[in-house]
Enzyme design. Structure first.
Site, PDB file in Angstrom:
ATOM      1  CE  LYS A  47     -10.028  -0.851   7.094  1.00  0.00           C
ATOM      2  NZ  LYS A  47     -11.432  -0.660   6.718  1.00  0.00           N
ATOM      3  N   GLY A  48      -5.781  -5.623   5.019  1.00  0.00           N
ATOM      4  CA  GLY A  48      -5.798  -6.908   4.328  1.00  0.00           C
ATOM      5  C   GLY A  48      -4.874  -7.968   4.899  1.00  0.00           C
ATOM      6  CD  GLU A 103       0.118  -5.495   1.214  1.00  0.00           C
ATOM      7  OE1 GLU A 103      -0.859  -6.154   1.617  1.00  0.00           O
ATOM      8  OE2 GLU A 103      -0.003  -4.358   0.750  1.00  0.00           O
ATOM      9  CG  ASP A 104      -3.739  -7.999   1.358  1.00  0.00           C
ATOM     10  OD1 ASP A 104      -2.777  -7.354   0.892  1.00  0.00           O
ATOM     11  OD2 ASP A 104      -4.872  -7.508   1.481  1.00  0.00           O
ATOM     12  CG  ASP A 107      -3.866  -5.727  -8.543  1.00  0.00           C
ATOM     13  OD1 ASP A 107      -3.667  -6.456  -9.525  1.00  0.00           O
ATOM     14  OD2 ASP A 107      -4.843  -4.976  -8.475  1.00  0.00           O
ATOM     15  CE  LYS A 135      -5.512  -9.878  -8.198  1.00  0.00           C
ATOM     16  NZ  LYS A 135      -6.468  -8.759  -8.300  1.00  0.00           N
ATOM     17  CG  PHE A 156     -11.482  -7.996  -7.135  1.00  0.00           C
ATOM     18  CD1 PHE A 156     -10.578  -6.945  -7.022  1.00  0.00           C
ATOM     19  CD2 PHE A 156     -12.371  -8.233  -6.088  1.00  0.00           C
ATOM     20  CE1 PHE A 156     -10.570  -6.136  -5.890  1.00  0.00           C
ATOM     21  CE2 PHE A 156     -12.363  -7.431  -4.956  1.00  0.00           C
ATOM     22  CZ  PHE A 156     -11.460  -6.381  -4.859  1.00  0.00           C
ATOM     23  CB  VAL A 157      -9.006 -13.081  -5.061  1.00  0.00           C
ATOM     24  CG1 VAL A 157      -8.733 -13.852  -6.337  1.00  0.00           C
ATOM     25  CG2 VAL A 157      -7.774 -12.283  -4.642  1.00  0.00           C
ATOM     26  CG  ASP A 163     -11.988  -4.917   1.129  1.00  0.00           C
ATOM     27  OD1 ASP A 163     -10.803  -4.912   0.792  1.00  0.00           O
ATOM     28  OD2 ASP A 163     -12.744  -3.929   0.981  1.00  0.00           O
ATOM     29  NE  ARG A 169     -11.240  -5.325   5.190  1.00  0.00           N
ATOM     30  CZ  ARG A 169     -10.366  -4.827   4.308  1.00  0.00           C
ATOM     31  NH1 ARG A 169      -9.380  -5.563   3.880  1.00  0.00           N
ATOM     32  NH2 ARG A 169     -10.482  -3.595   3.865  1.00  0.00           N
TER      33      ARG A 169
HETATM   34  P1  IMP Z   1      -1.439  -2.719  -5.791  1.00  0.00           P
HETATM   35  O1  IMP Z   1      -0.907  -1.370  -5.368  1.00  0.00           O
HETATM   36  O2  IMP Z   1      -2.100  -2.642  -7.132  1.00  0.00           O
HETATM   37  O3  IMP Z   1      -0.402  -3.808  -5.745  1.00  0.00           O
HETATM   38  O4  IMP Z   1      -2.630  -3.103  -4.819  1.00  0.00           O
HETATM   39  C1  IMP Z   1      -2.481  -3.096  -3.470  1.00  0.00           C
HETATM   40  C2  IMP Z   1      -3.748  -3.313  -2.674  1.00  0.00           C
HETATM   41  O5  IMP Z   1      -4.922  -3.377  -3.479  1.00  0.00           O
HETATM   42  C3  IMP Z   1      -3.705  -4.631  -1.951  1.00  0.00           C
HETATM   43  O6  IMP Z   1      -2.935  -4.557  -0.791  1.00  0.00           O
HETATM   44  C4  IMP Z   1      -5.171  -4.872  -1.703  1.00  0.00           C
HETATM   45  O7  IMP Z   1      -5.580  -4.195  -0.552  1.00  0.00           O
HETATM   46  C5  IMP Z   1      -5.842  -4.292  -2.929  1.00  0.00           C
HETATM   47  N1  IMP Z   1      -6.156  -5.361  -3.922  1.00  0.00           N
HETATM   48  C6  IMP Z   1      -5.472  -5.632  -5.052  1.00  0.00           C
HETATM   49  N2  IMP Z   1      -6.001  -6.683  -5.705  1.00  0.00           N
HETATM   50  C7  IMP Z   1      -7.049  -7.098  -4.951  1.00  0.00           C
HETATM   51  C8  IMP Z   1      -8.007  -8.174  -5.093  1.00  0.00           C
HETATM   52  O8  IMP Z   1      -8.008  -8.998  -6.024  1.00  0.00           O
HETATM   53  N3  IMP Z   1      -8.937  -8.278  -4.097  1.00  0.00           N
HETATM   54  C9  IMP Z   1      -8.993  -7.425  -3.034  1.00  0.00           C
HETATM   55  N4  IMP Z   1      -8.115  -6.420  -2.871  1.00  0.00           N
HETATM   56  C10 IMP Z   1      -7.151  -6.249  -3.816  1.00  0.00           C
HETATM   57 MG    MG Z   2      -3.181  -4.784   1.269  1.00  0.00          MG
END
Ligand code: IMP
Ligand code: MG
Length: 183
Positions: A47-48, A103-104, A107, A135, A156-157, A163, A169
């Site tokens: 949803k991000g 993507e939002d 990470d 990040k 964490f943001v 969210d 959100r």
């Molecule tokens: P990744 O697989 O670790 O890159 O994370 C992917 C998903 O984790 C993102 O699309 C977000 O939905 C969630 N996420 C990662 N970091 C944050 C954060 O700082 N705040 C909120 N959601 C996050």
């Molecule tokens: Mg996402």
């Protein structure tokens, strides 16, 4: 909601509504330029990415198709597991399409690298990635991202689609939360 509305929960504002709009407009201009001879399908990751999709799409000066996917990457808590499950798949056949994943945040990069490989296996002409936030210090996999709004510290943001436990959100900015919120 704006920063006044959540003042008590906030540590600080990382990017204001205006800063986000400005950067999204710059990303849109780059995308318009890069895809000027090609049709593009933008794929928002629910949803991000809802906010960035909505603003990016409106900032473009070219036609685009839009589709949505929902994936779950987190088993529990705030650590990415790398185990990705498709909760909602695309309605579009990707054969021969120029796909731009929106993507939002990136990470660990685990979700996106899985998603990119998954979409690439469907016969598209190209697959690129656009993310509002990234990040770099949290990266666990190498992933080629063509459009990045902002590189941020490994914190964490929330807000602008992101969210914490399904809250925040709908903030019109991106910020960090005060420690008491997590407790
Ligand atoms: P990744 O697989 O670790 O890159 O994370 C992917 C998903 O984790 C993102 O699309 C977000 O939905 C969630 N996420 C990662 N970091 C944050 C954060 O700082 N705040 C909120 N959601 C996050
Ligand atoms: Mg996402």
């Amino acid at each position: 909601m704006d920063s006044q509305d959540v003042q008590a929960d906030l540590k600080h504002v990382l990017y204001s509504k205006q800063e986000i709009q400005q950067r999204v407009a710059e990303l849109a201009a780059a995308i318009d330029e890069d895809y000027r001879d090609r049709e593009v399908l933008i794929v928002g990751v629910l949803k991000g990415a809802v906010m960035v999709m909505a603003d990016l799409a409106r900032a473009l000066h070219s036609h685009v198709s839009m589709d949505w996917m929902a994936v779950s990457s987190y088993g529990s808590g705030t650590q990415s597991s790398g185990v990705v499950r498709i909760l909602k798949d695309l309605e579009t056949d990707l054969m021969g399409k120029n796909v731009l994943i929106v993507e939002d945040i990136i990470d660990s990069g685990l979700t996106l690298s899985w998603l990119k490989a998954n979409l690439e296996s469907r016969g598209p002409a190209s697959v690129e990635i656009c993310t509002l936030l990234r990040k770099p210090e949290a990266a666990k996999v190498e992933i080629d991202v063509k459009y990045v709004g902002f590189d941020i510290p490994n914190e964490f943001v929330v807000g602008y689609g992101l969210d914490f436990a399904e809250k925040y959100r709908n903030l019109d900015f991106v910020g960090t939360l005060a420690p008491h919120v997590y407790e």
